[in-house]
Scaffold this motif. Sequence first.
Motif, PDB file in Angstrom:
ATOM      1  N   PRO A 135       3.712  -7.038   3.120  1.00  0.00           N
ATOM      2  CA  PRO A 135       2.251  -6.770   3.146  1.00  0.00           C
ATOM      3  C   PRO A 135       1.409  -7.031   4.365  1.00  0.00           C
ATOM      4  O   PRO A 135       1.831  -7.711   5.132  1.00  0.00           O
ATOM      5  CB  PRO A 135       1.859  -7.850   2.067  1.00  0.00           C
ATOM      6  CG  PRO A 135       2.761  -9.182   2.402  1.00  0.00           C
ATOM      7  CD  PRO A 135       3.972  -8.419   2.823  1.00  0.00           C
ATOM      8  N   TYR A 136       0.469  -6.145   4.461  1.00  0.00           N
ATOM      9  CA  TYR A 136      -0.477  -6.115   5.556  1.00  0.00           C
ATOM     10  C   TYR A 136      -1.747  -6.914   5.105  1.00  0.00           C
ATOM     11  O   TYR A 136      -2.816  -6.148   4.759  1.00  0.00           O
ATOM     12  CB  TYR A 136      -0.946  -4.772   6.170  1.00  0.00           C
ATOM     13  CG  TYR A 136      -1.598  -4.640   7.327  1.00  0.00           C
ATOM     14  CD1 TYR A 136      -0.845  -4.600   8.563  1.00  0.00           C
ATOM     15  CD2 TYR A 136      -2.897  -4.653   7.567  1.00  0.00           C
ATOM     16  CE1 TYR A 136      -1.377  -4.568   9.885  1.00  0.00           C
ATOM     17  CE2 TYR A 136      -3.644  -4.237   8.917  1.00  0.00           C
ATOM     18  CZ  TYR A 136      -2.815  -4.382  10.072  1.00  0.00           C
ATOM     19  OH  TYR A 136      -3.410  -4.182  11.070  1.00  0.00           O
ATOM     20  N   ASP A 137      -1.769  -8.075   4.983  1.00  0.00           N
ATOM     21  CA  ASP A 137      -2.631  -9.123   4.368  1.00  0.00           C
ATOM     22  C   ASP A 137      -3.538  -9.414   5.226  1.00  0.00           C
ATOM     23  O   ASP A 137      -3.671  -9.195   6.396  1.00  0.00           O
ATOM     24  CB  ASP A 137      -2.074  -9.925   3.399  1.00  0.00           C
ATOM     25  CG  ASP A 137      -1.019 -10.967   4.252  1.00  0.00           C
ATOM     26  OD1 ASP A 137      -1.346 -10.818   5.511  1.00  0.00           O
ATOM     27  OD2 ASP A 137      -0.335 -11.867   3.578  1.00  0.00           O
ATOM     28  N   CYS A 183      -3.275  -5.579  -1.392  1.00  0.00           N
ATOM     29  CA  CYS A 183      -2.485  -5.100  -0.849  1.00  0.00           C
ATOM     30  C   CYS A 183      -1.566  -4.288  -1.552  1.00  0.00           C
ATOM     31  O   CYS A 183      -0.165  -4.868  -2.149  1.00  0.00           O
ATOM     32  CB  CYS A 183      -1.655  -5.863  -0.064  1.00  0.00           C
ATOM     33  SG  CYS A 183      -2.568  -7.010   1.326  1.00  0.00           S
ATOM     34  N   ASN A 217       3.396  -0.328   5.631  1.00  0.00           N
ATOM     35  CA  ASN A 217       3.303  -1.569   5.037  1.00  0.00           C
ATOM     36  C   ASN A 217       2.399  -1.424   3.581  1.00  0.00           C
ATOM     37  O   ASN A 217       2.141  -0.238   3.255  1.00  0.00           O
ATOM     38  CB  ASN A 217       2.349  -2.755   5.737  1.00  0.00           C
ATOM     39  CG  ASN A 217       2.779  -3.297   6.932  1.00  0.00           C
ATOM     40  OD1 ASN A 217       2.293  -3.341   7.951  1.00  0.00           O
ATOM     41  ND2 ASN A 217       4.096  -3.817   6.807  1.00  0.00           N
ATOM     42  N   GLY A 219      -0.614  -2.171   1.678  1.00  0.00           N
ATOM     43  CA  GLY A 219      -2.048  -2.666   2.411  1.00  0.00           C
ATOM     44  C   GLY A 219      -3.410  -2.035   1.668  1.00  0.00           C
ATOM     45  O   GLY A 219      -3.254  -1.580   0.499  1.00  0.00           O
ATOM     46  N   HIS A 220      -4.466  -2.278   2.079  1.00  0.00           N
ATOM     47  CA  HIS A 220      -5.743  -1.757   1.337  1.00  0.00           C
ATOM     48  C   HIS A 220      -5.998  -0.418   1.608  1.00  0.00           C
ATOM     49  O   HIS A 220      -5.578   0.262   2.532  1.00  0.00           O
ATOM     50  CB  HIS A 220      -6.847  -2.638   1.958  1.00  0.00           C
ATOM     51  CG  HIS A 220      -8.219  -2.351   1.202  1.00  0.00           C
ATOM     52  ND1 HIS A 220      -8.955  -1.207   1.291  1.00  0.00           N
ATOM     53  CD2 HIS A 220      -8.628  -3.048   0.258  1.00  0.00           C
ATOM     54  CE1 HIS A 220     -10.045  -1.138   0.435  1.00  0.00           C
ATOM     55  NE2 HIS A 220      -9.785  -2.412  -0.269  1.00  0.00           N
ATOM     56  N   TYR A 223      -7.243   1.876   4.731  1.00  0.00           N
ATOM     57  CA  TYR A 223      -6.500   1.480   6.149  1.00  0.00           C
ATOM     58  C   TYR A 223      -6.367   2.796   6.810  1.00  0.00           C
ATOM     59  O   TYR A 223      -6.637   3.270   7.936  1.00  0.00           O
ATOM     60  CB  TYR A 223      -5.260   0.662   5.989  1.00  0.00           C
ATOM     61  CG  TYR A 223      -4.880   0.293   7.419  1.00  0.00           C
ATOM     62  CD1 TYR A 223      -5.302  -0.743   8.155  1.00  0.00           C
ATOM     63  CD2 TYR A 223      -4.172   1.171   8.342  1.00  0.00           C
ATOM     64  CE1 TYR A 223      -4.880  -1.157   9.354  1.00  0.00           C
ATOM     65  CE2 TYR A 223      -3.801   0.928   9.503  1.00  0.00           C
ATOM     66  CZ  TYR A 223      -4.227  -0.284  10.220  1.00  0.00           C
ATOM     67  OH  TYR A 223      -3.883  -0.559  11.422  1.00  0.00           O
TER      68      TYR A 223
END
Length: 342
Positions: A135-137, A183, A217, A219-220, A223
């Motif tokens: 995750p790109y948290d 994410c 990743n 993510g949102h 991004y």
Amino acid sequence: MTSMREALIETFLETAGWADAGRTPVAGDASNRRYLRLERDNAGQSAILMDSPLERGEDVRPFIKVDEYLFERGFSAPEIISRNVEHGLLLLEDLGDDLFARVIERNGVPEELLYTEATDLLVRLHDLEPPDLPPYDAVAATDLAMLAYDWYLPVGTGSDEGESGEFFGETMRRALSRHAPECDVTILRDYHAENLIWLKEREGIARVGLLDFQDANLGHRSYDLVSLLQDARRDVPEEIEDLMMARYIRATGQDRGDFHAAYNCIGAQRNLRIVGIFTRLCARDGKSHYIDLIPRVWDYLQRNLSHPAVKEIRDVVMSSLPEPTPEILNRIKGKCATYPAQ
């Protein structure tokens, strides 16, 4: 390149049936990978060799994982022709040289069309069940935004981050957790005009060739749209940015206010990260040309910071990070390749 590495490549290409092909270097990225175009003059065939040495911190496995995920779902990620995972060698389908950035420069294809196709690809990608990716948290994203304090601030001014860096980290993490906590989609991370190839003979999402996605990743969903529309390497017209954001919101049913808040929060995070990375590429790795891109990234950052949702971030950044004046940029260039690896 060592003679041992050369021997590994020769054996790999011989096994793959490409030992007799001509070889031409292809422009790479900021990593330790390198790329060669292989061409068989008598057969009119070409392929791309990715040389990704494990001993230099590279690993082809993340690339393979994401490539196969994309390829199997109809995206134009390059087909993997042959592989040697142990030695970091891949032979890939050659998607050509029609990078979006070059096609736009030649005025061969309307800019709006290219960005529309790239935006529609993200709509499709985000509609799919993502693969198992890290995750790109908020924590990971904040750590990367801190690169502006770890590198740009000390190299550019001679001052360390002190309490301002710690306070920035807390503020950024809080803002991301509030405005962009999800994410839940695949983000390719380097989705911009020099990593996208125009494949006009294909149809639908396959018209956009994909490169450099090994750092993907979860993510949102904003991004990669930020990556596309706030491109560190070229000026994207604001009207294109507005049109593509509206197109994405309309196609995915996002709440406009919430999405704009997330987009600008992610944008601030990403642009601060890039300022830090470009400084590091100069100071540590000797790649000074990246410093010339920082003013554009800083302008994008100012645009993000003007959004009310990121007021707290703006207050911290503007009081602790200096504007990239010519003096600061020259100071960074003057320290090119003087910092040890961290």
